[in-house]
Design a protein around this motif. Structure first.
Motif, PDB file in Angstrom:
ATOM      1  N   LEU A  25      12.760  10.319   7.606  1.00 24.35           N
ATOM      2  CA  LEU A  25      12.118   9.181   8.257  1.00 24.35           C
ATOM      3  C   LEU A  25      10.812   8.842   7.569  1.00 24.35           C
ATOM      4  O   LEU A  25      10.050   8.036   8.045  1.00 24.35           O
ATOM      5  CB  LEU A  25      11.824   9.522   9.716  1.00 24.35           C
ATOM      6  CG  LEU A  25      13.034   9.657  10.612  1.00 24.35           C
ATOM      7  CD1 LEU A  25      12.637  10.197  11.947  1.00 24.35           C
ATOM      8  CD2 LEU A  25      13.747   8.337  10.760  1.00 24.35           C
TER       9      LEU A  25
ATOM     10  N   GLN B 199      -4.687   5.225   3.704  1.00 26.78           N
ATOM     11  CA  GLN B 199      -3.745   4.503   2.851  1.00 26.78           C
ATOM     12  C   GLN B 199      -3.345   3.150   3.428  1.00 26.78           C
ATOM     13  O   GLN B 199      -3.307   2.148   2.728  1.00 26.78           O
ATOM     14  CB  GLN B 199      -2.497   5.359   2.615  1.00 26.78           C
ATOM     15  CG  GLN B 199      -1.545   4.671   1.650  1.00 26.78           C
ATOM     16  CD  GLN B 199      -0.295   5.476   1.414  1.00 26.78           C
ATOM     17  OE1 GLN B 199      -0.208   6.640   1.773  1.00 26.78           O
ATOM     18  NE2 GLN B 199       0.686   4.856   0.824  1.00 26.78           N
ATOM     19  N   PHE B 200      -3.064   3.107   4.728  1.00 28.37           N
ATOM     20  CA  PHE B 200      -2.542   1.876   5.298  1.00 28.37           C
ATOM     21  C   PHE B 200      -3.603   1.067   6.010  1.00 28.37           C
ATOM     22  O   PHE B 200      -3.307   0.099   6.676  1.00 28.37           O
ATOM     23  CB  PHE B 200      -1.381   2.180   6.247  1.00 28.37           C
ATOM     24  CG  PHE B 200      -0.157   2.628   5.510  1.00 28.37           C
ATOM     25  CD1 PHE B 200       0.594   1.711   4.796  1.00 28.37           C
ATOM     26  CD2 PHE B 200       0.215   3.957   5.491  1.00 28.37           C
ATOM     27  CE1 PHE B 200       1.700   2.112   4.088  1.00 28.37           C
ATOM     28  CE2 PHE B 200       1.322   4.361   4.783  1.00 28.37           C
ATOM     29  CZ  PHE B 200       2.075   3.436   4.072  1.00 28.37           C
TER      30      PHE B 200
ATOM     31  N   ASP C 150       8.004   7.703   4.640  1.00 30.17           N
ATOM     32  CA  ASP C 150       7.746   6.361   4.166  1.00 30.17           C
ATOM     33  C   ASP C 150       8.450   6.112   2.854  1.00 30.17           C
ATOM     34  O   ASP C 150       8.855   7.021   2.145  1.00 30.17           O
ATOM     35  CB  ASP C 150       6.239   6.145   3.992  1.00 30.17           C
ATOM     36  CG  ASP C 150       5.687   7.027   2.901  1.00 30.17           C
ATOM     37  OD1 ASP C 150       6.246   8.133   2.741  1.00 30.17           O
ATOM     38  OD2 ASP C 150       4.730   6.635   2.231  1.00 30.17           O
TER      39      ASP C 150
ATOM     40  N   PHE D  42      10.221  14.403  14.975  1.00 32.37           N
ATOM     41  CA  PHE D  42      11.088  13.830  13.951  1.00 32.37           C
ATOM     42  C   PHE D  42      10.459  13.928  12.567  1.00 32.37           C
ATOM     43  O   PHE D  42      10.576  13.038  11.741  1.00 32.37           O
ATOM     44  CB  PHE D  42      11.550  12.419  14.292  1.00 32.37           C
ATOM     45  CG  PHE D  42      10.481  11.519  14.822  1.00 32.37           C
ATOM     46  CD1 PHE D  42       9.790  10.697  13.972  1.00 32.37           C
ATOM     47  CD2 PHE D  42      10.183  11.501  16.181  1.00 32.37           C
ATOM     48  CE1 PHE D  42       8.823   9.873  14.447  1.00 32.37           C
ATOM     49  CE2 PHE D  42       9.211  10.667  16.666  1.00 32.37           C
ATOM     50  CZ  PHE D  42       8.525   9.855  15.795  1.00 32.37           C
ATOM     51  N   HIS D  43       9.722  14.986  12.374  1.00 32.97           N
ATOM     52  CA  HIS D  43       9.234  15.343  11.040  1.00 32.97           C
ATOM     53  C   HIS D  43       8.398  14.236  10.421  1.00 32.97           C
ATOM     54  O   HIS D  43       8.571  13.900   9.265  1.00 32.97           O
ATOM     55  CB  HIS D  43      10.397  15.672  10.117  1.00 32.97           C
ATOM     56  CG  HIS D  43      11.159  16.876  10.586  1.00 32.97           C
ATOM     57  ND1 HIS D  43      10.706  18.148  10.392  1.00 32.97           N
ATOM     58  CD2 HIS D  43      12.296  16.977  11.288  1.00 32.97           C
ATOM     59  CE1 HIS D  43      11.562  18.994  10.937  1.00 32.97           C
ATOM     60  NE2 HIS D  43      12.529  18.305  11.491  1.00 32.97           N
ATOM     61  N   ALA D  44       7.526  13.652  11.197  1.00 36.63           N
ATOM     62  CA  ALA D  44       6.663  12.608  10.645  1.00 36.63           C
ATOM     63  C   ALA D  44       5.207  13.008  10.819  1.00 36.63           C
ATOM     64  O   ALA D  44       4.345  12.158  10.951  1.00 36.63           O
ATOM     65  CB  ALA D  44       6.956  11.281  11.317  1.00 36.63           C
TER      66      ALA D  44
ATOM     67  N   TRP E 220       2.011  11.362   9.309  1.00 34.96           N
ATOM     68  CA  TRP E 220       1.468  10.054   9.675  1.00 34.96           C
ATOM     69  C   TRP E 220       0.471  10.113  10.808  1.00 34.96           C
ATOM     70  O   TRP E 220       0.030   9.081  11.291  1.00 34.96           O
ATOM     71  CB  TRP E 220       2.604   9.084   9.964  1.00 34.96           C
ATOM     72  CG  TRP E 220       3.456   9.035   8.764  1.00 34.96           C
ATOM     73  CD1 TRP E 220       4.733   9.467   8.632  1.00 34.96           C
ATOM     74  CD2 TRP E 220       3.046   8.635   7.449  1.00 34.96           C
ATOM     75  NE1 TRP E 220       5.146   9.349   7.347  1.00 34.96           N
ATOM     76  CE2 TRP E 220       4.134   8.847   6.593  1.00 34.96           C
ATOM     77  CE3 TRP E 220       1.860   8.130   6.928  1.00 34.96           C
ATOM     78  CZ2 TRP E 220       4.076   8.569   5.241  1.00 34.96           C
ATOM     79  CZ3 TRP E 220       1.799   7.852   5.577  1.00 34.96           C
ATOM     80  CH2 TRP E 220       2.905   8.063   4.759  1.00 34.96           C
TER      81      TRP E 220
ATOM     82  N   LYS F  99       0.791  -1.224   0.000  1.00 32.85           N
ATOM     83  CA  LYS F  99       0.000   0.000   0.000  1.00 32.85           C
ATOM     84  C   LYS F  99       0.828   1.281   0.000  1.00 32.85           C
ATOM     85  O   LYS F  99       0.290   2.374   0.175  1.00 32.85           O
ATOM     86  CB  LYS F  99      -0.973   0.044   1.182  1.00 32.85           C
ATOM     87  CG  LYS F  99      -1.925  -1.120   1.140  1.00 32.85           C
ATOM     88  CD  LYS F  99      -3.164  -0.840   1.909  1.00 32.85           C
ATOM     89  CE  LYS F  99      -4.167  -1.943   1.650  1.00 32.85           C
ATOM     90  NZ  LYS F  99      -5.368  -1.806   2.358  1.00 32.85           N
ATOM     91  N   SER F 100       2.146   1.173  -0.124  1.00 31.12           N
ATOM     92  CA  SER F 100       2.948   2.381  -0.248  1.00 31.12           C
ATOM     93  C   SER F 100       2.590   3.080  -1.559  1.00 31.12           C
ATOM     94  O   SER F 100       2.086   2.449  -2.485  1.00 31.12           O
ATOM     95  CB  SER F 100       4.432   2.030  -0.247  1.00 31.12           C
ATOM     96  OG  SER F 100       4.777   1.414   0.959  1.00 31.12           O
ATOM     97  N   ALA F 101       2.912   4.367  -1.612  1.00 31.81           N
ATOM     98  CA  ALA F 101       2.547   5.153  -2.781  1.00 31.81           C
ATOM     99  C   ALA F 101       3.447   4.818  -3.969  1.00 31.81           C
ATOM    100  O   ALA F 101       4.557   4.327  -3.817  1.00 31.81           O
ATOM    101  CB  ALA F 101       2.650   6.632  -2.452  1.00 31.81           C
TER     102      ALA F 101
END
Lengths: 209, 479, 255
Positions: free
Chosen positions: B102, C189-190, B104, C79-81, C84, B52-54
């Motif tokens: 970091l 998405q996930f 995806d 940490f720049h996420a 998500w 499911k990653s882009a």
């Protein structure tokens, strides 16, 4: 007598059939022939008076809604409380609640009527009203009635036979007049309300049949 | 509202919510809706790519990965499902990339040559292996080794066939390194591209110089054969070639910093000079270097800093490589809170075949985006440490003073001297090392720019050598 | 040996509790397949547990989603996420938070109400009256309630999922300035349909447990009004514990 509690010892027989060795559904069939009235009425307070009385009819008969409400009205008039179907049990007085309990007990036209302490904790006038309703029911429907009571006046007024129960045993079983005149010391103590004579006999109960 | 109506309303709301959730989660194929186009990419290594990653083409999201499976030959196949109609043509290929440091993983697709025929639905296209950092390190060290071997060969044979082959290998390696480095950083740093271009200039310059060197060596050979009287002439020419080599390594060394540090082994530089004056020292130095590297220490850490003025967090990941007790290399990847864009001019010199040096000027638009690199060489003398090299992708120097038995460290850093807007960055701070791995720091950043001056504070973690060594066996085995 | 006694009593109590639950469960299952099936009582319970419980469950869900978004945002930003946050909110709502929190809220609201209602029926002899009217009290009282629990809690969880994700979205997009399109994209998405189903299976089990325990505690009430109070408390405590403990094992089995 109808098996609310599983007996510790002994058997309960109804017309020669052991209640506790019968199957569950057979037991329910036997129970259907009984009507029981509870001490405080034990009305379902989630329902109205009418629904309370209609409850056994709806569950155990295939009556039409019209027949059900006719039978409910009939039962209520039998206990001298016509037209209160729509009230909630919480709106009723103690005496009225017990009479509604009577009405629910007789809804299925039982062969045997059981009364558990029908008059306990009521004033003498209400007690008298209840006793009269009980006599009336006996005369009209002619069931076998078993009343458990501490109230001798009611017992003598209603009963054809009076029995004294002590620790699960029937001590005496006599017509009211002979019961009153009995010189059995335990009966005397009970009739006269003299605790000194039989202090350790606990709390004997009287059964009127 | 009666009970039935309530239940109806309730059930309706639930069904509606359920339908929305299910449709959002799973793209159920509606009858009438065309079946989505798909393709497959084979990878030798999917590098942690997930289902499911882009899937992106030129950075634009066009679909997602729909299942990854292993083939019997040990490669992996990722099935891609496209949202719309994607035209893949002959020569298309994919690779696994990272979104951010970091972020995806995603599949980066190159749709192929638009003039070529279209690939059929579900076609299988090749995938390229992403460049890993440790491979770069390996390559850099190989270059260093090559240079050492070259100097040995050069000194030993005065230009035999093997020397020449090695020179070519260096040049090839430098070229390959530049290519790989470019692949690694292109997603984040356009400005590195410029550096890459510069490096390519250097390599071509090296090639030219080496061609000259070759001729000199040929002359030498005949000179040796011909006459002892030519010896003086020979040594003169040898000196020229040594100077040329020096200038090449010098250029790599100073060449826009980033690569200078990655490509150059400081010791090799020194060894090169030494080897030319003494063959024996060169060989011995090589030997000691090889043994010393087994004692190399590796520290790993990361930290975050919060600046009060920008109210932004800066996060950094750090590797300290300590080959000797008083010397270390520091590499950091830093996430900066806000990116800037501005133009910058580059000058570089090149000379062709001994001609006059030509200055070429290039102006490029640079993006100082969310990531910067630091690469520094540090020397420690007693309680004082001096560092020099790249600080946040700019040349700079720093001094650390350890006090209170190393628990407290006072640091001054200065970098980005050629900043187009404003004075150089100067940062003064103290860092307190707790008994564990954690450290706390605080101070003032951008001290000499009133508009940028800000207090900051932060915290971080530092892991010492032992555990980490096992994590990067590849990097170590490269030595 | 005195200290052993309380321990022993505790063990016996626990055994008795489980024994009672299993016995009553058996009676309930039998009651389920015996006539008469009381559809109206079931409808009443569905309205009481489900419809009337909507406000509290949905408010809980919205704020859980919102807080989750806020907290993960703060953490992930370091940490720049930040991108998500949506995934984390949706995953944790669907798989864990919506079923468990809804279960706990329904326990507090309806499990306790069931214990109180059945408990006061017990102490006012209404349950004896049911028996005297040849009606199986377990069938009459337990079956509609437990069925309602099994049906309604997953329904509530579906809505809690939707509202939780919406809450997270509102905080992330309106308050923290996340890109709405990216947020929605990352949210789904996930996600796997399995995440949704497993949450609903959990919810069904929770609904079953909390209603069974609520009914059992009420049914076994002794000691008048005080006993009803005890039964109500015990229904909430044991119901919540059952949910949290079974959650762990369900999670182990389902994933």
């Amino acid at each position: 007598m109808i098996g609310l509690l599983t007996p510790d010892s002994g058997t309960v027989e109804v017309e020669g059939e052991d209640l506790w060795s019968a199957s569950r559904s057979r037991r329910d069939e036997i129970r259907r022939r009984f009507g029981m009235s509870f001490q405080e009425g034990a009305l379902f307070d989630s329902m109205s008076v009418g629904e309370n009385i209609a409850f056994p009819l709806k569950r155990h008969t295939k009556m039409t809604p019209g027949d059900v409400s006719a039978r409910v009205a009939e039962c209520l008039s039998l206990v001298k409380l016509p037209g209160i179907e729509g009230k909630r049990p919480s709106e009723l007085s103690g005496g009225m609640r017990r009479r509604v309990g009577f009405a629910r007990a007789i809804a299925l036209k039982p062969e045997v009527l059981l009364f558990d302490e029908p008059t306990t904790g009521l004033d003498p006038i209400t007690t008298d009203v209840l006793a009269r309703v009980m006599i009336d029911l006996r005369d009209r429907m002619n069931p076998t009635m078993v009343t458990i009571t501490h109230d001798l006046k009611v017992a003598f007024e209603v009963a054809e036979r009076v029995a004294l129960l002590d620790r699960g045993r029937i001590l005496v079983d006599l017509p009211p007049r002979e019961f009153e005149a009995s010189d059995d010391p335990r009966v005397r103590a009970f009739v006269l309300g003299d605790g000194s004579e039989d202090a350790e006999s606990g709390s004997p109960e009287e059964a009127a049949v | 509202m009666n009970a039935t109506a309530k239940i109806g309303l309730f059930a309706l709301a639930v069904l509606l919510a359920l339908a929305v959730l299910v449709l959002k989660i799973e793209d159920l194929p509606f009858p009438g809706k065309a079946r989505a186009a798909s393709a497959e990419v084979t990878f030798a290594d999917v590098a942690g790519l997930d289902d499911k990653s882009a899937v992106r083409i030129a950075g634009v999201r066009v679909g997602k990965v729909d299942g990854i499976r292993l083939l019997p030959d040990g490669t992996a196949v990722a099935r891609l499902v496209f949202d719309g109609d994607v035209e893949l043509r002959d020569g298309a290929w994919g690779q696994v990339k990272n979104l951010g440091l970091l972020g995806d993983k995603y599949v980066d697709l190159f749709a192929g040559d638009p003039t070529k025929p279209r690939l059929p639905e579900g076609a299988r296209i090749p995938g390229r292996v992403p460049v890993e950092f440790d491979e770069l390190t390996k390559l850099a060290s190989e270059i260093g080794k090559d240079v050492k071997e070259l100097t040995g060969a050069l000194s030993g044979s005065l230009g035999g066939e093997s020397g020449e082959a090695k020179i070519n290998r260096i040049v090839d390696n430098v070229g390959a390194l530049a290519e790989q480095l470019k692949n690694l950083v292109e997603a984040n740093r356009q400005n590195v591209d410029v550096t890459m271009a510069n490096l390519r200039e250097f390599s071509s310059s090296i090639r030219e110089t080496l061609a000259r060197l070759d001729r000199i060596l040929d002359e030498n050979r005949s000179g040796v054969k011909g006459s002892v009287a030519n010896i003086e002439d020979l040594s003169g020419k040898l000196k020229i070639s040594a100077d040329n080599l020096n200038s090449i390594t010098g250029k790599i060394d100073s060449g826009e910093g980033t690569l200078g540090k990655l490509v150059n082994d400081e010791e090799t530089h020194q060894n090169l000079n030494e080897a030319l004056t003494s063959i024996k020292t060169g060989v011995e130095e090589l030997r000691t270097t090889l043994t010393r590297i087994n004692r190399i220490e590796l520290d790993l850490g990361f930290y975050g800093e919060y600046a009060t003025r920008t109210e932004g967090w800066k996060g950094a990941f750090r590797i300290d490589v300590t080959p000797r007790e008083n010397k270390f290399y520091r590499f950091e990847v830093i996430g900066l809170p806000d990116g800037r864009r501005y133009d910058e001019t580059y000058n570089y010199e090149t000379s062709i075949d001994g001609g006059p040096p030509t200055t070429v000027t290039t102006t490029v638009s640079r993006t100082e985006d969310a990531f910067a690199l630091s690469a520094q060489l540090g020397y420690r003398y007693k309680n004082t440490t001096l560092r020099a090299g790249l600080i946040e992708s700019r040349g700079g120097v720093a001094i650390d003073q350890q006090v209170l038995k190393d628990r407290l460290q006072l640091t001054g850093e200065a970098w980005d001297f050629g900043r187009p807007y404003g004075n150089a960055q100067v940062k003064l701070f103290g860092q307190w090392q707790t008994r564990g791995a954690v450290f706390l720091r605080g101070g003032v950043t951008d001290v000499i720019n009133p508009s940028g001056r800000s207090f900051f504070f932060g915290a971080g973690i530092r892991w010492k050598d032992e555990d980490i060594k096992t994590l990067l066996p590849a990097a170590l085995s490269a030595f | 040996m005195g200290f052993l006694e309380p321990v022993g009593r505790l063990a016996l109590d626990a055994l008795e509790f489980h024994g009672r639950c299993v016995t009553l469960l058996g009676l309930t299952v039998r009651g389920l397949f015996r006539k008469p099936f009381d559809g109206r009582a079931l409808a009443t319970q569905v309205v009481r547990v489900g419809f009337d419980g909507l406000p509290v469950v949905l408010l809980t869900a919205v704020f859980t989603g919102a807080v989750l978004a806020l907290q993960t945002y703060v953490g992930f930003k370091r940490f720049h996420a930040e991108a998500w946050v949506g995934s984390v909110v949706a995953l944790s709502m669907l798989r864990e938070l919506a079923p468990v929190l809804t279960g706990l809220m329904v326990t507090g609201r309806s499990g306790s109400a069931m214990a109180a209602e059945i408990g006061s029926m017990r102490v006012t002899e209404q349950i004896d009256a049911l028996v005297s009217l040849a009606t199986d009290p377990v069938q009459y009282l337990f079956v509609p309630r437990i069925l309602a629990g099994i049906i309604v809690v997953p329904m509530l969880v579906v809505l809690a999922n939707a509202l939780g994700i919406t809450g997270g979205y509102l905080v992330a997009v309106r308050l923290l300035g996340a890109n709405p399109v990216v947020y929605v994209q990352n949210t789904f998405q996930f996600l796997d349909l399995n995440d949704l189903w497993s949450g609903l299976v959990k919810a069904g089990v929770f609904g079953f447990l909390l209603t069974l325990i609520g009914c059992q505690q009420g049914f076994d009430t002794t000691g008048g009004a005080e006993g009803v109070g005890r039964a109500t408390t015990a229904a909430v405590v044991l119901g919540s514990l059952a949910i949290l403990v079974s959650d762990f094992f369900l999670t182990k089995v389902l994933f």
